[in-house]
Design an enzyme around this catalytic site. Structure first.
Site, PDB file in Angstrom:
ATOM      1  N   ILE A   1       0.736  -1.138   0.010  1.00  0.00           N
ATOM      2  CA  ILE A   1      -0.043   0.126  -0.021  1.00  0.00           C
ATOM      3  C   ILE A   1       0.871   1.409   0.173  1.00  0.00           C
ATOM      4  O   ILE A   1       0.383   2.065  -0.387  1.00  0.00           O
ATOM      5  CB  ILE A   1      -0.949  -0.133   1.162  1.00  0.00           C
ATOM      6  CG1 ILE A   1      -2.216   0.822   0.950  1.00  0.00           C
ATOM      7  CG2 ILE A   1      -0.226   0.263   2.691  1.00  0.00           C
ATOM      8  CD1 ILE A   1      -3.448   0.623   1.968  1.00  0.00           C
TER       9      ILE A   1
ATOM     10  N   GLY B   1       3.763  -4.474  10.838  1.00  0.00           N
ATOM     11  CA  GLY B   1       2.771  -4.647   9.910  1.00  0.00           C
ATOM     12  C   GLY B   1       2.699  -3.435   8.985  1.00  0.00           C
ATOM     13  O   GLY B   1       3.775  -2.730   8.786  1.00  0.00           O
ATOM     14  N   VAL B   2       1.489  -3.042   8.753  1.00  0.00           N
ATOM     15  CA  VAL B   2       1.327  -2.157   7.576  1.00  0.00           C
ATOM     16  C   VAL B   2       1.524  -0.667   8.139  1.00  0.00           C
ATOM     17  O   VAL B   2       1.992   0.124   7.488  1.00  0.00           O
ATOM     18  CB  VAL B   2      -0.349  -2.103   6.924  1.00  0.00           C
ATOM     19  CG1 VAL B   2      -1.160  -1.670   7.889  1.00  0.00           C
ATOM     20  CG2 VAL B   2      -0.381  -1.419   5.558  1.00  0.00           C
ATOM     21  N   ASP B   3       1.475  -0.452   9.478  1.00  0.00           N
ATOM     22  CA  ASP B   3       1.758   0.654  10.289  1.00  0.00           C
ATOM     23  C   ASP B   3       3.036   0.842  10.212  1.00  0.00           C
ATOM     24  O   ASP B   3       3.467   1.929   9.681  1.00  0.00           O
ATOM     25  CB  ASP B   3       1.422   0.542  11.779  1.00  0.00           C
ATOM     26  CG  ASP B   3       1.178   1.676  12.475  1.00  0.00           C
ATOM     27  OD1 ASP B   3       1.648   2.902  12.008  1.00  0.00           O
ATOM     28  OD2 ASP B   3       0.716   1.672  13.636  1.00  0.00           O
TER      29      ASP B   3
ATOM     30  N   GLY C   1      -4.252  -8.598  10.669  1.00  0.00           N
ATOM     31  CA  GLY C   1      -2.662  -9.011  10.947  1.00  0.00           C
ATOM     32  C   GLY C   1      -2.697  -9.443  12.386  1.00  0.00           C
ATOM     33  O   GLY C   1      -3.268 -10.469  13.015  1.00  0.00           O
TER      34      GLY C   1
HETATM   35  P1  ADP Z   1      -3.856  -5.079  12.440  1.00  0.00           P
HETATM   36  O1  ADP Z   1      -3.058  -4.610  13.768  1.00  0.00           O
HETATM   37  O2  ADP Z   1      -4.999  -4.132  12.028  1.00  0.00           O
HETATM   38  O3  ADP Z   1      -4.295  -6.471  12.346  1.00  0.00           O
HETATM   39  P2  ADP Z   1      -1.599  -5.385  10.573  1.00  0.00           P
HETATM   40  O4  ADP Z   1      -0.620  -4.289   9.921  1.00  0.00           O
HETATM   41  O5  ADP Z   1      -0.957  -6.238  11.348  1.00  0.00           O
HETATM   42  O6  ADP Z   1      -2.785  -4.568  11.150  1.00  0.00           O
HETATM   43  O7  ADP Z   1      -2.067  -6.053   9.380  1.00  0.00           O
HETATM   44  C1  ADP Z   1      -3.293  -5.701   8.380  1.00  0.00           C
HETATM   45  C2  ADP Z   1      -3.220  -6.153   7.077  1.00  0.00           C
HETATM   46  O8  ADP Z   1      -2.144  -5.422   6.405  1.00  0.00           O
HETATM   47  C3  ADP Z   1      -2.750  -7.858   7.045  1.00  0.00           C
HETATM   48  O9  ADP Z   1      -3.565  -8.358   6.045  1.00  0.00           O
HETATM   49  C4  ADP Z   1      -1.177  -7.515   6.398  1.00  0.00           C
HETATM   50  O10 ADP Z   1      -1.042  -8.866   5.765  1.00  0.00           O
HETATM   51  C5  ADP Z   1      -1.377  -6.227   5.711  1.00  0.00           C
HETATM   52  N1  ADP Z   1      -0.267  -5.535   5.516  1.00  0.00           N
HETATM   53  C6  ADP Z   1       1.030  -5.596   5.986  1.00  0.00           C
HETATM   54  N2  ADP Z   1       1.866  -4.804   5.615  1.00  0.00           N
HETATM   55  C7  ADP Z   1       1.337  -4.427   4.492  1.00  0.00           C
HETATM   56  C8  ADP Z   1       1.599  -3.478   3.139  1.00  0.00           C
HETATM   57  N3  ADP Z   1       2.793  -2.984   3.317  1.00  0.00           N
HETATM   58  N4  ADP Z   1       0.738  -3.015   2.109  1.00  0.00           N
HETATM   59  C9  ADP Z   1      -0.561  -3.693   2.407  1.00  0.00           C
HETATM   60  N5  ADP Z   1      -0.988  -4.354   3.203  1.00  0.00           N
HETATM   61  C10 ADP Z   1       0.135  -4.864   4.241  1.00  0.00           C
END
Ligand code: ADP
Length: 168
Positions: A10, A31-33, A118
């Site tokens: 993303i 993760g995505v954060d 995630g």
């Molecule tokens: P949460 O704590 O809300 O579960 P996470 O970041 O652990 O958030 O995961 C949320 C989703 O984002 C998961 O499906 C993970 O595979 C996905 N994800 C992780 N990194 C990225 C990225 N760089 N781009 C898009 N999606 C991502």
């Protein structure tokens, strides 16, 4: 609003707004954060800090700084606790809150990660159902919402729920 499933990192997307799956502190995580903060640069953390946190089910706005996206909506999804603790409503609320911020800044394109699926443990299929339903019901000026899958199974789930061509 069109709803488009895609598989991508993303942080690379050239959209008006990306949504972050943040935690209540808004001070960064994994993760995505983590990926969004690394790509946006250290100014993002300062902008997040100024908000002083965000409750579950809500979202807060910052610029995108080093991201291609102009804006970030930091949405706090629910932790999965079995499904009968208001998780679906809180998750749907994240999608609505991010769209409200998009309307506030006049964004016409927005990209959502699979919030809560995630580290927060929300079952991906159930989360995808909530996401699709919330977006389908939304009243917004946003023209296109991308549902961003990080892996192929999630992409297939979105495609199936959206009835997209080539869905499995
Ligand atoms: P949460 O704590 O809300 O579960 P996470 O970041 O652990 O958030 O995961 C949320 C989703 O984002 C998961 O499906 C993970 O595979 C996905 N994800 C992780 N990194 C990225 C990225 N760089 N781009 C898009 N999606 C991502």
């Amino acid at each position: 609003m069109r709803i488009e499933p895609i598989q991508a990192d993303i942080t690379t997307l050239d959209v008006d707004m990306v949504v972050n799956a943040a935690n209540t502190s808004l001070l960064g995580g994994g993760g995505v954060d983590g990926a969004i903060h690394r790509a946006a640069g250290p100014e993002l953390l300062e902008a997040c800090r100024a908000h002083g946190g965000c409750p579950t089910g809500e979202a807060r706005l910052t610029p995108g700084f080093g991201l291609p996206a102009r804006w970030v909506a930091h949405a706090v999804g629910p932790r999965w606790r079995g499904g009968d603790r208001g998780e679906a409503e809180a998750l749907a609320s994240c999608y609505r809150a991010a769209l409200a911020l998009a309307d506030q800044v006049g964004a016409s394109s927005i990209a959502f990660p699979a919030i809560s699926t995630g580290i927060y443990g929300y079952p991906p299929e159930k989360a995808a159902q909530v996401a699709v339903e919330a977006l389908r019901q939304a009243k917004t000026k946003v023209e296109v919402a991308y549902l961003v899958a990080f892996d192929r199974p999630m992409l297939d789930t979105y495609r199936r729920l959206l009835g997209a061509p080539g869905a499995q």
